[in-house]
Design a protein around this motif. Sequence first.
Motif, PDB file in Angstrom:
ATOM      1  N   ALA A 139       0.809  -1.221   0.000  1.00 15.93           N
ATOM      2  CA  ALA A 139       0.000   0.000   0.000  1.00 15.93           C
ATOM      3  C   ALA A 139       0.839   1.267   0.000  1.00 15.93           C
ATOM      4  CB  ALA A 139      -0.932   0.006   1.205  1.00 15.93           C
ATOM      5  N   GLY A 140       2.145   1.136   0.023  1.00 13.02           N
ATOM      6  CA  GLY A 140       3.013   2.312   0.007  1.00 13.02           C
ATOM      7  C   GLY A 140       2.883   3.087  -1.285  1.00 13.02           C
ATOM      8  N   CYS A 141       3.284   4.347  -1.256  1.00 11.45           N
ATOM      9  CA  CYS A 141       3.110   5.205  -2.433  1.00 11.45           C
ATOM     10  C   CYS A 141       3.951   4.746  -3.618  1.00 11.45           C
ATOM     11  CB  CYS A 141       3.443   6.643  -2.077  1.00 11.45           C
ATOM     12  SG  CYS A 141       5.116   6.905  -1.457  1.00 11.45           S
ATOM     13  N   SER A 142       5.004   3.986  -3.383  1.00 10.56           N
ATOM     14  CA  SER A 142       5.809   3.395  -4.468  1.00 10.56           C
ATOM     15  C   SER A 142       5.707   1.874  -4.438  1.00 10.56           C
ATOM     16  CB  SER A 142       7.274   3.847  -4.351  1.00 10.56           C
ATOM     17  OG  SER A 142       7.383   5.247  -4.482  1.00 10.56           O
ATOM     18  N   LYS A 143       4.560   1.410  -3.951  1.00 12.04           N
ATOM     19  CA  LYS A 143       4.235  -0.026  -3.904  1.00 12.04           C
ATOM     20  C   LYS A 143       5.206  -0.824  -3.035  1.00 12.04           C
ATOM     21  CE  LYS A 143       1.983  -0.009  -8.430  1.00 12.04           C
ATOM     22  NZ  LYS A 143       1.910  -0.651  -9.772  1.00 12.04           N
ATOM     23  N   GLY A 144       5.827  -0.151  -2.082  1.00 14.89           N
ATOM     24  CA  GLY A 144       6.731  -0.833  -1.174  1.00 14.89           C
ATOM     25  C   GLY A 144       8.101  -1.105  -1.741  1.00 14.89           C
ATOM     26  N   LYS A 145       8.385  -0.593  -2.929  1.00 15.88           N
ATOM     27  CA  LYS A 145       9.660  -0.896  -3.592  1.00 15.88           C
ATOM     28  C   LYS A 145      10.647   0.269  -3.569  1.00 15.88           C
ATOM     29  CE  LYS A 145       7.903  -2.174  -7.548  1.00 15.88           C
ATOM     30  NZ  LYS A 145       7.928  -2.738  -8.928  1.00 15.88           N
ATOM     31  N   GLY A 146      10.206   1.422  -3.077  1.00 17.88           N
ATOM     32  CA  GLY A 146      11.082   2.589  -3.070  1.00 17.88           C
ATOM     33  C   GLY A 146      11.701   2.861  -1.722  1.00 17.88           C
ATOM     34  N   SER A 359       6.288 -11.187  -7.941  1.00 23.97           N
ATOM     35  CA  SER A 359       6.345 -10.786  -9.357  1.00 23.97           C
ATOM     36  C   SER A 359       6.661  -9.297  -9.519  1.00 23.97           C
ATOM     37  CB  SER A 359       5.011 -11.095 -10.047  1.00 23.97           C
ATOM     38  OG  SER A 359       3.963 -10.333  -9.473  1.00 23.97           O
ATOM     39  N   GLU A 360       6.405  -8.514  -8.468  1.00 26.14           N
ATOM     40  CA  GLU A 360       6.687  -7.085  -8.532  1.00 26.14           C
ATOM     41  C   GLU A 360       8.189  -6.798  -8.620  1.00 26.14           C
ATOM     42  OE1 GLU A 360       4.862  -4.058  -8.452  1.00 26.14           O
ATOM     43  OE2 GLU A 360       3.284  -5.398  -9.152  1.00 26.14           O
ATOM     44  N   LEU A 361       9.004  -7.801  -8.335  1.00 28.21           N
ATOM     45  CA  LEU A 361      10.448  -7.618  -8.431  1.00 28.21           C
ATOM     46  C   LEU A 361      10.868  -7.197  -9.829  1.00 28.21           C
ATOM     47  CD1 LEU A 361      13.213  -7.947  -6.999  1.00 28.21           C
ATOM     48  CD2 LEU A 361      13.223 -10.308  -7.799  1.00 28.21           C
ATOM     49  N   PHE A 362      10.088  -7.584 -10.832  1.00 29.68           N
ATOM     50  CA  PHE A 362      10.487  -7.349 -12.219  1.00 29.68           C
ATOM     51  C   PHE A 362       9.721  -6.211 -12.890  1.00 29.68           C
ATOM     52  CE2 PHE A 362      11.013 -11.932 -11.314  1.00 29.68           C
ATOM     53  CZ  PHE A 362      12.397 -11.990 -11.389  1.00 29.68           C
ATOM     54  N   THR A 363       8.656  -5.721 -12.267  1.00 28.52           N
ATOM     55  CA  THR A 363       7.899  -4.648 -12.897  1.00 28.52           C
ATOM     56  C   THR A 363       8.659  -3.334 -12.801  1.00 28.52           C
ATOM     57  OG1 THR A 363       6.687  -4.200 -10.848  1.00 28.52           O
ATOM     58  CG2 THR A 363       5.683  -5.731 -12.391  1.00 28.52           C
ATOM     59  N   ALA A 372      12.267 -11.153 -21.723  1.00 29.34           N
ATOM     60  CA  ALA A 372      13.364 -11.727 -20.954  1.00 29.34           C
ATOM     61  C   ALA A 372      12.842 -12.741 -19.946  1.00 29.34           C
ATOM     62  CB  ALA A 372      14.135 -10.628 -20.242  1.00 29.34           C
ATOM     63  N   GLU A 373      13.714 -13.632 -19.508  1.00 29.02           N
ATOM     64  CA  GLU A 373      13.364 -14.633 -18.505  1.00 29.02           C
ATOM     65  C   GLU A 373      14.383 -14.579 -17.364  1.00 29.02           C
ATOM     66  OE1 GLU A 373      11.299 -18.166 -21.155  1.00 29.02           O
ATOM     67  OE2 GLU A 373      13.472 -18.203 -20.817  1.00 29.02           O
ATOM     68  N   ALA A 374      13.929 -14.912 -16.172  1.00 32.51           N
ATOM     69  CA  ALA A 374      14.808 -14.961 -15.015  1.00 32.51           C
ATOM     70  C   ALA A 374      14.986 -16.414 -14.597  1.00 32.51           C
ATOM     71  CB  ALA A 374      14.229 -14.138 -13.870  1.00 32.51           C
ATOM     72  N   PHE A 375      16.239 -16.858 -14.423  1.00 30.53           N
ATOM     73  CA  PHE A 375      16.547 -18.247 -14.093  1.00 30.53           C
ATOM     74  C   PHE A 375      17.082 -18.356 -12.670  1.00 30.53           C
ATOM     75  CE2 PHE A 375      16.679 -18.093 -18.641  1.00 30.53           C
ATOM     76  CZ  PHE A 375      16.212 -19.329 -19.075  1.00 30.53           C
ATOM     77  N   GLY A 376      17.029 -19.570 -12.154  1.00 27.71           N
ATOM     78  CA  GLY A 376      17.663 -19.862 -10.881  1.00 27.71           C
ATOM     79  C   GLY A 376      19.168 -19.932 -11.057  1.00 27.71           C
ATOM     80  N   PRO A 377      19.917 -20.148  -9.982  1.00 27.31           N
ATOM     81  CA  PRO A 377      21.383 -20.136 -10.059  1.00 27.31           C
ATOM     82  C   PRO A 377      21.951 -21.249 -10.928  1.00 27.31           C
ATOM     83  CG  PRO A 377      20.636 -20.873  -7.900  1.00 27.31           C
ATOM     84  CD  PRO A 377      19.449 -20.316  -8.598  1.00 27.31           C
ATOM     85  N   ASP A 378      21.192 -22.358 -11.089  1.00 29.34           N
ATOM     86  CA  ASP A 378      21.706 -23.448 -11.922  1.00 29.34           C
ATOM     87  C   ASP A 378      21.285 -23.312 -13.377  1.00 29.34           C
ATOM     88  OD1 ASP A 378      19.029 -23.894 -11.695  1.00 29.34           O
ATOM     89  OD2 ASP A 378      19.191 -25.910 -10.818  1.00 29.34           O
ATOM     90  N   ARG A 379      20.538 -22.276 -13.676  1.00 29.31           N
ATOM     91  CA  ARG A 379      20.047 -21.968 -15.022  1.00 29.31           C
ATOM     92  C   ARG A 379      19.169 -23.080 -15.583  1.00 29.31           C
ATOM     93  NH1 ARG A 379      21.540 -17.575 -17.269  1.00 29.31           N
ATOM     94  NH2 ARG A 379      20.936 -18.331 -19.331  1.00 29.31           N
ATOM     95  N   LYS A 380      18.652 -23.948 -14.763  1.00 28.80           N
ATOM     96  CA  LYS A 380      17.774 -25.024 -15.221  1.00 28.80           C
ATOM     97  C   LYS A 380      16.310 -24.709 -14.925  1.00 28.80           C
ATOM     98  CE  LYS A 380      21.201 -28.695 -14.749  1.00 28.80           C
ATOM     99  NZ  LYS A 380      21.547 -29.976 -14.067  1.00 28.80           N
ATOM    100  N   GLU A 381      16.107 -23.986 -13.839  1.00 23.89           N
ATOM    101  CA  GLU A 381      14.742 -23.714 -13.431  1.00 23.89           C
ATOM    102  C   GLU A 381      14.384 -22.262 -13.744  1.00 23.89           C
ATOM    103  OE1 GLU A 381      12.014 -23.595  -9.350  1.00 23.89           O
ATOM    104  OE2 GLU A 381      14.104 -24.219  -9.280  1.00 23.89           O
ATOM    105  N   VAL A 382      13.271 -22.059 -14.448  1.00 30.40           N
ATOM    106  CA  VAL A 382      12.811 -20.719 -14.735  1.00 30.40           C
ATOM    107  C   VAL A 382      12.054 -20.197 -13.508  1.00 30.40           C
ATOM    108  CG1 VAL A 382      11.357 -19.265 -16.199  1.00 30.40           C
ATOM    109  CG2 VAL A 382      12.649 -21.161 -17.190  1.00 30.40           C
ATOM    110  N   LYS A 383      12.555 -19.126 -12.916  1.00 32.19           N
ATOM    111  CA  LYS A 383      11.911 -18.562 -11.743  1.00 32.19           C
ATOM    112  C   LYS A 383      10.716 -17.693 -12.107  1.00 32.19           C
ATOM    113  CE  LYS A 383      14.730 -20.109  -8.542  1.00 32.19           C
ATOM    114  NZ  LYS A 383      14.275 -21.013  -7.465  1.00 32.19           N
ATOM    115  N   ALA A 384      10.830 -16.953 -13.208  1.00 29.44           N
ATOM    116  CA  ALA A 384       9.740 -16.072 -13.596  1.00 29.44           C
ATOM    117  C   ALA A 384       9.937 -15.604 -15.025  1.00 29.44           C
ATOM    118  CB  ALA A 384       9.674 -14.866 -12.667  1.00 29.44           C
ATOM    119  N   LEU A 386       9.484 -12.453 -17.356  1.00 37.03           N
ATOM    120  CA  LEU A 386       9.288 -11.013 -17.183  1.00 37.03           C
ATOM    121  C   LEU A 386       8.152 -10.555 -18.074  1.00 37.03           C
ATOM    122  CD1 LEU A 386      12.971  -9.757 -17.079  1.00 37.03           C
ATOM    123  CD2 LEU A 386      11.543 -10.660 -15.264  1.00 37.03           C
ATOM    124  N   PRO A 387       7.340  -9.609 -17.599  1.00 37.05           N
ATOM    125  CA  PRO A 387       6.192  -9.127 -18.393  1.00 37.05           C
ATOM    126  C   PRO A 387       6.654  -8.393 -19.625  1.00 37.05           C
ATOM    127  CG  PRO A 387       6.527  -7.742 -16.465  1.00 37.05           C
ATOM    128  CD  PRO A 387       7.457  -8.926 -16.309  1.00 37.05           C
TER     129      PRO A 387
END
Length: 387
Positions: A139-146, A359-363, A372-384, A386-387
């Motif tokens: 609910a923060g004015c910058s959606k909690g990301k600022g 998911s807000e990590l990427f917006t 683009a796609e975000a992978f885990g550290p082993d590059r085998k698992e797709v974490k998310a 990107l929109p």
Amino acid sequence: MAAASALIKFKFPFRFLLLRRFSESPAEPLTMETSLPFSAHKCDPPPRSVTTSPSELLSFFRNMTVMRRMELAADSLYKAKLVRGFCHLYDGQEAVAVGMEAAITRRDAIITAYRDHCIYVARGGSPFEVFAELMGRRAGCSKGKGGSMHLYKKDASFYGGHGIVGAHAPLGCGIALGQKYSKEGTVTFMIYGDGAANQGQLYESLNMAALWDLPVVLVCENNHYGMGTAEWRASKNPAYYKRADYVPGLKVDGMDVLAVKQACKFAKEHVLQNGPIVLEMDTYRYHGHSMSDPGSTYRTRDEITGVRQDRDPIERVRKLILSLELASPSELKDIEKEVRKETDEAIAKAKESPMPDPSELFTNVYVQSYGAEAFGPDRKEVKADLP
């Protein structure tokens, strides 16, 4: 009271000469003199006589009390580890935010550095949105990301707090460039501290603004310490209103809300006709530079106490209201109790707000549909994806 004009001299910490028409109307104009004369550089200063009203004075008292209580609560939340990261508090400087807002409209733009909580509230934001942002909630004015340094309110032309010292100066002048193109009669107030007054990008931006006659007011909030360094140790010439050389400037008592209002009104009219001007607000912060700074190693407690007793912006307005019999001491105490209750309710509500979805990590980072796609550290698992 008789409906007559009278000249009354009041003897509280700042000198007021009040030319008042006695009336029951809360909107009845009151004319009074600022605490100190304005010091001017390459311009004629505005008159010291300021027009206000009973309702405006009472709103000044309440709004500055809201800001003071909010900042003290933010201090407690930080110490309770509910607020993380950087946190710079504004208590002591409230007259700058409130006086500036009284002189302009929400169509005029404001951009500032990281001491931004009270500027956001002056622009119409709520303490709830501030607390939610400080605690990283959705609910923060910058959606909690600022967080503390990146409050933002586009619908009120508030283009944020910025964490890099002086780096928002080009952005402020850029906003003013857009305003000049739009020809809508609006201006930008670009706020920076005395600690940023020696930054190169400030003067590069000012040079361009002067060349193009941009409608930008550069507001130096001089609280006399850049972090823990006194102004006289950091600046060969600490008369910041003169530092722009070819650009006019005014020095203003930044602890006098009416002086700030008068200076900002004058500055807005000036920049629409002539291009940039510098306002140096002589103010003071009670807290340290940030929550990691106790604020007592480079200045004495007597110095802080002296400012609180002689120049506090809220106490000045309180004494003015009481002298004019616009409210009783108990009525002002009731306002303070009401503000304290509202602050507690805002904190409780902010604590109930959820954290942002992962998911807000990427917006607002990559362009929409970039693919683009975000992978885990082993590059085998797709974490998310990107929109």
